[in-house]
Design an enzyme around this catalytic site. Structure first.
Site, PDB file in Angstrom:
ATOM      1  NE  ARG A 129      -0.092  10.461   7.042  1.00  0.00           N
ATOM      2  CZ  ARG A 129      -1.368  10.850   7.128  1.00  0.00           C
ATOM      3  NH1 ARG A 129      -2.230  10.114   7.814  1.00  0.00           N
ATOM      4  NH2 ARG A 129      -1.779  11.951   6.544  1.00  0.00           N
ATOM      5  CG  HIS A 158      -4.166   5.294   4.774  1.00  0.00           C
ATOM      6  ND1 HIS A 158      -5.084   6.252   5.152  1.00  0.00           N
ATOM      7  CD2 HIS A 158      -3.129   5.400   5.641  1.00  0.00           C
ATOM      8  CE1 HIS A 158      -4.615   6.914   6.203  1.00  0.00           C
ATOM      9  NE2 HIS A 158      -3.422   6.413   6.514  1.00  0.00           N
ATOM     10  CB  CYS A 248     -10.508   6.031   7.286  1.00  0.00           C
ATOM     11  SG  CYS A 248     -11.310   7.255   6.284  1.00  0.00           S
TER      12      CYS A 248
HETATM   13  N1  GLY Z   1      -6.955  13.483   6.878  1.00  0.00           N
HETATM   14  C1  GLY Z   1      -6.723  12.115   7.072  1.00  0.00           C
HETATM   15  C2  GLY Z   1      -5.297  11.802   7.180  1.00  0.00           C
HETATM   16  O1  GLY Z   1      -4.496  12.487   6.577  1.00  0.00           O
HETATM   17  O2  GLY Z   1      -4.897  10.893   7.852  1.00  0.00           O
END
Ligand code: GLY
Length: 254
Positions: A129, A158, A248
């Site tokens: 990400r 993460h 989060c």
């Molecule tokens: N469902 C949280 C994400 O994938 O960022």
């Protein structure tokens, strides 16, 4: 010390939130909302900002990914999942009265779940990400000398899925995830592999919010000096189905 926290309500479309594995039971939105209320209640006296849900953004409850607070500034991110890139605008509007906003531009992507402040350092996960350009922009804001880049395997969504700051020099770190050598100078509180999910903990300044249902994590925290009165367990079954955890669901600042 956390004195303010921002949250976002859960849309009906939460049933379509990103999940790497289809859950065996579908998300129960009413239950998710009740669990979210319990999570918010765990913040006690912190002043809360609640942003409305957006049905076009199934993952919008996961606000941490949309902004990183650095002192008096907030870096409004460009989340790495394309379906999440319209989430930050409403969060930015809600943060604007409190913080100076800096907005991330393409091609940078960064999810706030990849950013962990601990003592004078800022750890950032390079992940599926968060890309180089996102890390570069974060470095400009926090100061490159403070930044420590951690390469994450694709299996780790993460950084804070496997490590999170507790009080003082302590970090909760899932066994067999990252080497403790990545975090010199910290006291590592080891979270057993079978309870990796529980390594994601919110530290509020004397109190910890922990995921409900992880007894060996509670034992590890007890050994690290946290007794029952320091811990607030909250239910997480529904966010867990959407690859979400505790940190989060909020943006925290003082
Ligand atoms: N469902 C949280 C994400 O994938 O960022």
């Amino acid at each position: 010390m956390v004195t303010r926290a921002l949250f976002r309500a859960i849309p009906d479309s939460f049933t379509r939130a990103i999940s790497r594995e289809t859950p065996t039971e579908p998300i129960d939105v009413a239950k998710a909302r009740a669990q979210h209320a319990a999570y918010r209640a765990a913040f006690g006296d912190a002043r809360q900002v609640l942003v409305d849900a957006d049905e076009a953004c199934p993952d919008c409850v996961f606000v941490e990914d949309t902004a990183v607070v650095v002192g008096t500034k907030a870096l409004i991110t460009r989340p790495g999942a394309p379906s999440r890139q319209r989430e930050p605008s409403a969060v930015a509007a809600a943060l604007a009265p409190y913080l100076d906003l800096v907005t991330m531009e393409p091609p940078a992507t960064l999810d706030g779940g990849d950013v962990m402040f601990a003592n004078d350092r800022c750890y950032v996960g390079k992940s599926t990400r968060t890309n180089e350009a996102g890390i570069e922009m974060l470095g400009r804001l926090v100061g490159r000398e403070r930044l420590v880049v951690v390469d994450l395997p694709p299996s780790v969504l993460h950084l804070k899925c496997v490590v999170s700051p507790l009080e003082g020099d302590q970090l909760a770190l899932a066994d067999e995830s990252l080497s403790p050598d990545v975090f010199p100078g910290f006291e590592i509180v080891r979270i057993p592999v079978a309870e990796t999910y529980a390594a994601n903990i919110v530290a509020l300044g004397g109190r910890l919010i922990v995921a409900e249902g992880y007894p060996r994590t509670l034992e590890a925290l007890d050994r690290a000096g946290y007794d029952g009165g320091d811990l607030c367990e909250v239910p997480v079954s529904e966010v867990q189905k959407a690859d979400g955890s505790l940190t989060c669901q909020s943006i925290r600042w003082s």
